[in-house]
Design an enzyme around this catalytic site. Sequence first.
Site, PDB file in Angstrom:
ATOM      1  N   TYR A   1     -41.275 -17.789 -47.368  1.00 60.49           N
ATOM      2  CA  TYR A   1     -40.452 -16.582 -47.510  1.00 60.49           C
ATOM      3  C   TYR A   1     -39.009 -16.782 -47.061  1.00 60.49           C
ATOM      4  O   TYR A   1     -38.175 -15.897 -47.241  1.00 60.49           O
ATOM      5  CB  TYR A   1     -41.058 -15.431 -46.701  1.00 60.49           C
ATOM      6  CG  TYR A   1     -42.428 -15.047 -47.161  1.00 60.49           C
ATOM      7  CD1 TYR A   1     -42.605 -14.296 -48.313  1.00 60.49           C
ATOM      8  CD2 TYR A   1     -43.553 -15.455 -46.460  1.00 60.49           C
ATOM      9  CE1 TYR A   1     -43.876 -13.945 -48.751  1.00 60.49           C
ATOM     10  CE2 TYR A   1     -44.822 -15.102 -46.888  1.00 60.49           C
ATOM     11  CZ  TYR A   1     -44.981 -14.357 -48.029  1.00 60.49           C
ATOM     12  OH  TYR A   1     -46.232 -14.014 -48.462  1.00 60.49           O
TER      13      TYR A   1
ATOM     14  N   HIS B   1     -36.103 -10.622 -49.636  1.00 54.93           N
ATOM     15  CA  HIS B   1     -36.645  -9.746 -48.600  1.00 54.93           C
ATOM     16  C   HIS B   1     -36.265 -10.240 -47.198  1.00 54.93           C
ATOM     17  O   HIS B   1     -36.354  -9.482 -46.244  1.00 54.93           O
ATOM     18  CB  HIS B   1     -38.168  -9.688 -48.743  1.00 54.93           C
ATOM     19  CG  HIS B   1     -38.777  -8.343 -48.497  1.00 54.93           C
ATOM     20  ND1 HIS B   1     -38.089  -7.148 -48.588  1.00 54.93           N
ATOM     21  CD2 HIS B   1     -40.053  -7.997 -48.170  1.00 54.93           C
ATOM     22  CE1 HIS B   1     -38.912  -6.143 -48.332  1.00 54.93           C
ATOM     23  NE2 HIS B   1     -40.097  -6.635 -48.060  1.00 54.93           N
TER      24      HIS B   1
ATOM     25  N   ASN C   1     -44.472  -5.691 -43.313  1.00 51.61           N
ATOM     26  CA  ASN C   1     -45.149  -4.388 -43.301  1.00 51.61           C
ATOM     27  C   ASN C   1     -45.566  -3.928 -41.912  1.00 51.61           C
ATOM     28  O   ASN C   1     -45.836  -2.751 -41.720  1.00 51.61           O
ATOM     29  CB  ASN C   1     -46.372  -4.416 -44.214  1.00 51.61           C
ATOM     30  CG  ASN C   1     -46.000  -4.614 -45.661  1.00 51.61           C
ATOM     31  OD1 ASN C   1     -44.826  -4.658 -46.027  1.00 51.61           O
ATOM     32  ND2 ASN C   1     -46.996  -4.757 -46.504  1.00 51.61           N
TER      33      ASN C   1
ATOM     34  N   ASP D   1     -32.719  -5.816 -46.407  1.00 52.64           N
ATOM     35  CA  ASP D   1     -32.416  -5.890 -47.837  1.00 52.64           C
ATOM     36  C   ASP D   1     -32.488  -4.492 -48.439  1.00 52.64           C
ATOM     37  O   ASP D   1     -33.265  -3.660 -47.992  1.00 52.64           O
ATOM     38  CB  ASP D   1     -33.399  -6.834 -48.541  1.00 52.64           C
ATOM     39  CG  ASP D   1     -34.848  -6.416 -48.373  1.00 52.64           C
ATOM     40  OD1 ASP D   1     -35.331  -6.365 -47.222  1.00 52.64           O
ATOM     41  OD2 ASP D   1     -35.512  -6.121 -49.387  1.00 52.64           O
TER      42      ASP D   1
ATOM     43  N   ASN E   1     -41.165  -1.140 -46.495  1.00 50.36           N
ATOM     44  CA  ASN E   1     -42.239  -1.085 -45.508  1.00 50.36           C
ATOM     45  C   ASN E   1     -41.820  -1.576 -44.124  1.00 50.36           C
ATOM     46  O   ASN E   1     -42.388  -1.152 -43.119  1.00 50.36           O
ATOM     47  CB  ASN E   1     -43.460  -1.854 -46.003  1.00 50.36           C
ATOM     48  CG  ASN E   1     -44.114  -1.155 -47.172  1.00 50.36           C
ATOM     49  OD1 ASN E   1     -44.090   0.069 -47.271  1.00 50.36           O
ATOM     50  ND2 ASN E   1     -44.686  -1.915 -48.076  1.00 50.36           N
TER      51      ASN E   1
END
Length: 189
Positions: free
Chosen positions: A14, A19, A67, A92, A113
């Site tokens: 990631y 994100h 999340n 973001d 989230n």
Amino acid sequence: MKLIVGLGNPGPAYEKTRHNVGAMVADSLVSSYGENFSVHKRSGALTATVRIGGEPVLVAKSRTYMNVTGRQIGPLVSYYSVAPEDLIVLHDELDIDFGTVRLKVGGGEGGHNGLRSISQTVGTRDYLRVRLGIGRPPGRQDPADFVLKPFPGADKADVELLIANGVDAAELLVKQGLEAAQNVVHAWS
């Protein structure tokens, strides 16, 4: 104590995704002061302390997935008794053009989230936000897929500018407060 939180997901898969731009700004901010993150024992989050305008500021990144970011950020807020007006979240933002930075306090989470998790854990939405524009997905691409994709290589210079502007915006918030920082940051584009 002011607390700046860079939102993102952990791990190399990631690391360069849209994100994670909030975490990228936090990384850049901390390294610009010659500091490094370490694990905060009570929360599990990664933290570093920097001095912005002579004031000590805690910078943090959760080691949990987006999340459930609040699981580690909430305990930091409690431990350091951070007031909502001293909590700055870097994140973001799909609803802002790519490369644009906007500042605000409070409001909804817009389906984000990470923001929702922080709001639930700290008990309010009324904290400061550095909104880092990543733009909308092209065509009919699912927004969830879009934010988890890396920035294209062709956007490298624009991403670096977005990160640099995010760092500047966070520093201005600490030094000058929301209104004065908005006057500067919102004039950038």
